[in-house]
Design a protein around this motif. Structure first.
Motif, PDB file in Angstrom:
ATOM      1  N   GLY A 104       0.810  -1.218   0.000  1.00  0.00           N
ATOM      2  CA  GLY A 104       0.000   0.000   0.000  1.00  0.00           C
ATOM      3  C   GLY A 104       0.837   1.259   0.000  1.00  0.00           C
ATOM      4  O   GLY A 104       0.312   2.359   0.205  1.00  0.00           O
ATOM      5  N   LYS A 105       2.148   1.116  -0.205  1.00  0.00           N
ATOM      6  CA  LYS A 105       3.103   2.227  -0.251  1.00  0.00           C
ATOM      7  C   LYS A 105       3.044   3.095   1.015  1.00  0.00           C
ATOM      8  O   LYS A 105       3.290   4.289   0.970  1.00  0.00           O
ATOM      9  N   GLN A 107       0.785   4.386   2.504  1.00  0.00           N
ATOM     10  CA  GLN A 107      -0.171   5.495   2.440  1.00  0.00           C
ATOM     11  C   GLN A 107      -1.621   5.016   2.368  1.00  0.00           C
ATOM     12  O   GLN A 107      -2.523   5.755   2.713  1.00  0.00           O
ATOM     13  N   SER A 108      -1.842   3.803   1.914  1.00  0.00           N
ATOM     14  CA  SER A 108      -3.192   3.287   1.700  1.00  0.00           C
ATOM     15  C   SER A 108      -3.888   2.996   3.025  1.00  0.00           C
ATOM     16  O   SER A 108      -3.379   2.242   3.858  1.00  0.00           O
ATOM     17  N   SER A 110      -6.748   1.314   3.455  1.00  0.00           N
ATOM     18  CA  SER A 110      -7.222  -0.075   3.531  1.00  0.00           C
ATOM     19  C   SER A 110      -6.066  -1.042   3.763  1.00  0.00           C
ATOM     20  O   SER A 110      -6.199  -2.019   4.509  1.00  0.00           O
ATOM     21  N   ALA A 111      -4.912  -0.767   3.152  1.00  0.00           N
ATOM     22  CA  ALA A 111      -3.740  -1.625   3.383  1.00  0.00           C
ATOM     23  C   ALA A 111      -3.278  -1.509   4.831  1.00  0.00           C
ATOM     24  O   ALA A 111      -2.882  -2.496   5.451  1.00  0.00           O
TER      25      ALA A 111
END
Length: 194
Positions: A104-105, A107-108, A110-111
């Motif tokens: 999710g880098k 930043q996500s 949901s991740a």
């Protein structure tokens, strides 16, 4: 300076959040004094720890931050008499959670929530010791809590019950992450903490 590398400030944040997390974990773990509640504490802590870890991940959103943070409590537990099952399997969950955040880098939303749900499974390993290293674990439990407590725990920790504990902990972890995200948006972002 590489913005993806952990700084001294990040390491201090890891230490501060680890202390808060461990104290809360210990407080919730006290419910395990009642044998049947011993099975409930990982899920209860997944819910309560959600806001703490979600805030931590918002503050330290860099590679390996969650891994380092996540391994502090299992290593302390090992130093205080738990078996190698706790830190070794916790490392697996922490690496998986770190990998999800990386996908999710960092930043996500949901991740990050899924990462926390996976991360929140590590306390289940303290119960799993009963199945994997029963003799050693029972020796520790009886020494600390007595024979009656040890017998009750021995009857409660079965393969079927452990499967339920892991599933419930994951689900409560998702809900804890959701609560943590809501708190982040409502309070911490407005206050400028994140």
């Amino acid at each position: 300076m590489n913005r993806n590398k952990l700084t001294i400030k990040d390491l201090v944040s890891i230490g501060v959040f680890a202390v808060i997390y461990f104290i809360c974990m210990f407080a919730v773990g006290m419910m395990g004094v009642v044998p049947i509640l011993f099975l409930v504490y990982p899920a209860a802590y997944a819910l309560i720890g959600g806001p703490i870890v979600m805030l931590f991940m918002a503050k330290v959103n860099k590679p390996f931050g969650l891994l380092i943070f996540g391994m502090i409590a299992p290593c302390i537990m090992f130093l205080f008499g738990h078996t190698l099952v706790v830190p070794l399997l916790s490392l697996l969950f922490c690496l998986l959670a770190e990998g999800i955040r990386r996908m999710g880098k960092y930043q996500s939303g949901s991740a990050t929530m899924l990462s926390y749900a996976v991360f929140s499974l590590w306390p289940c390993n303290s119960l799993l010791q009963m199945l994997l290293l029963k003799e050693r674990y029972m020796e520790m439990v009886i020494k600390e809590m007595g024979g009656n407590y040890g017998n009750a725990i021995e009857k409660l920790i079965t393969v079927q019950n452990m499967a339920i504990v892991y599933v419930c902990t994951f689900l409560f972890g998702l809900f804890g992450a959701f609560l943590g995200r809501k708190l982040l948006k409502k309070h911490f972002e407005k206050a400028g903490i994140v």
